[in-house]
Motif scaffolding. Structure first.
Motif, short mmCIF file in Angstrom:
data_model
loop_
_atom_site.label_atom_id
_atom_site.label_comp_id
_atom_site.label_asym_id
_atom_site.label_seq_id
_atom_site.Cartn_x
_atom_site.Cartn_y
_atom_site.Cartn_z
N ARG A 284 1.31 -1.24 0.54
CA ARG A 284 -0.17 0.10 -0.51
C ARG A 284 1.00 1.16 0.01
N HIS B 170 -7.62 0.11 -5.97
CA HIS B 170 -7.50 -0.25 -4.53
C HIS B 170 -8.69 -1.76 -4.82
N ARG C 218 -10.48 5.53 -4.09
CA ARG C 218 -9.31 4.58 -4.88
C ARG C 218 -10.07 3.22 -4.96
N VAL C 219 -10.79 3.12 -3.86
CA VAL C 219 -12.04 2.13 -3.72
C VAL C 219 -13.27 1.67 -5.15
N ARG D 66 -15.82 7.08 2.57
CA ARG D 66 -15.98 7.94 3.32
C ARG D 66 -15.53 9.31 3.38
N GLN E 160 -12.64 11.59 2.02
CA GLN E 160 -10.75 11.30 2.06
C GLN E 160 -10.19 12.32 3.04
N PRO F 159 -16.67 -0.18 2.50
CA PRO F 159 -15.43 -0.57 3.14
C PRO F 159 -14.62 -0.34 4.02
N GLY F 160 -15.17 0.65 4.93
CA GLY F 160 -13.91 1.17 6.01
C GLY F 160 -12.80 1.85 5.43
N PRO F 161 -12.39 2.10 6.63
CA PRO F 161 -12.95 2.62 7.96
C PRO F 161 -14.05 3.57 7.66
#
Ligand code: ASP
Length: 319
Positions: free
Chosen positions: A106, A134, A167-168, A221, A223, A262-264
């Motif tokens: 990562r 991701h 990125r998710v 979330r 970012q 995806p968390g957190p």
């Protein structure tokens, strides 16, 4: 898996057949109809190198590696020579020389691995690179959707939140349309692109009309770590009122649909605590399934038979 890329950076590195193969293998691992991999010659060594914070991804890879029966190396980048200015390539060649076969990395740098695609110092799985991709998260999300019995063909999913910096989000936008799913990116301007030239992707700034059209929801979330020097911070205070998901809202809009994250999660901002405690919330299913999908990805890359790794001046550093 034959032809599985040795540097797995993005969803676009895989064919649809390979993705379907991963879903089948992940399912076998989940159902325990497939034993841990049979490493006849030598037990592979797999390193986890996280140059950015992580709870879910790092631990799920670590568990997947151990369940497969590989040797596990926690490569602590904070105490490594990367901190003395050693390059990533030199670091990876060193790990390869020491016998490491695969490194999960990562990094906060987008496209950090692209330079290795034609000359891989070691096999690499992208565990998240900056705002770029991701891919293993998107694949485990797809696996979770199939496990929940969701047929993506003809369905519409909203990705709500900071789509530009996630990125998710970028990996999901590449992956889900391959299976016939339309995507609406929903958020304030600056969090969603102004337009899309992809027929499968729409843009919206309005939560209510978006949610009402969707078969399931994926919330992200904010970012914040990627906003310094931008005016995105202006959205923070009003975010939950305008774009947050909670039970009351979904009930009012008559939407009894799965909600992925995806968390957190930042509870009370993009999602409320009551929604996370309800059976609509699928975040824990995603965590459960992450182990099996990552086992499938690790097995596939380790078994791709690529001998073109760790070559210096035409010679392999080691067998
Ligand atoms: N865990 C995910 C990532 O590393 C999502 C997030 O941090 O918001 O991108």
């Amino acid at each position: 898996m034959n032809n599985f890329p040795s540097v797995f950076e993005a969803i676009s590195d895989l064919s649809k057949d390979q993705i379907e193969g991963l879903l089948i293998l992940a399912k076998k691992y989940k159902d325990r109809s497939y034993d841990k991999s049979d490493f006849t010659n030598r037990i592979p060594i797999v390193a986890n190198s996280f140059l950015e914070n992580s709870t879910r991804t790092k631990n799920s890879f670590a568990i997947a590696i151990k369940k497969l029966g590989c040797h596990y190396l926690d490569f602590n980048t904070e105490t490594s020579s990367l901190k003395k200015g050693e390059s990533l390539e030199e670091t990876l060649l060193t790990l390869y020389s020491q016998g490491v076969d695969l490194c999960i990395i990562r990094t906060s740098v987008s496209h950090h691995f692209s330079e290795f695609k034609n000359n891989a110092p070691i096999k690499i799985i992208n565990g998240g690179d900056g705002t770029n991709q991701h891919p293993t998260q998107a694949l485990l999300d797809l696996f979770t959707m199939t496990e929940l019995g969701i047929d993506l063909e003809g369905k519409t999913m909203a990705i709500i939140g900071d789509c530009v910096h996630s990125r998710v989000g970028h990996s999901l936008m590449e992956l889900l349309p391959l299976f016939g799913c339309k995507i609406i990116l929903c958020g304030p301007s600056g969090f969603v692109p102004e337009s899309s030239d992809n027929d499968s992707i729409e843009i919206s700034n309005d939560l209510e009309s978006t949610v009402k059209r969707c078969d399931f929801l994926y919330t992200l979330r904010i970012q914040k770590e990627r906003h310094s020097g931008t005016d995105q911070t202006k959205h923070y205070e009003t975010y939950h009122d305008k774009y947050g998901l909670n039970k009351e809202r979904l009930e009012k809009w008559n939407k009894n649909v799965p909600v992925f994250h995806p968390g957190p999660a930042n509870i009370g901002i993009e999602i409320s605590s009551d929604l996370m405690k309800s059976n609509l919330y699928k975040g824990y299913d995603q965590v459960v399934n992450s182990i099996h999908m990552r086992m499938a990805i690790i097995t596939s890359i380790l078994s791709n038979n690529d001998k073109n790794i760790g070559i210096i001046d035409g010679q392999r550093i080691r067998d």
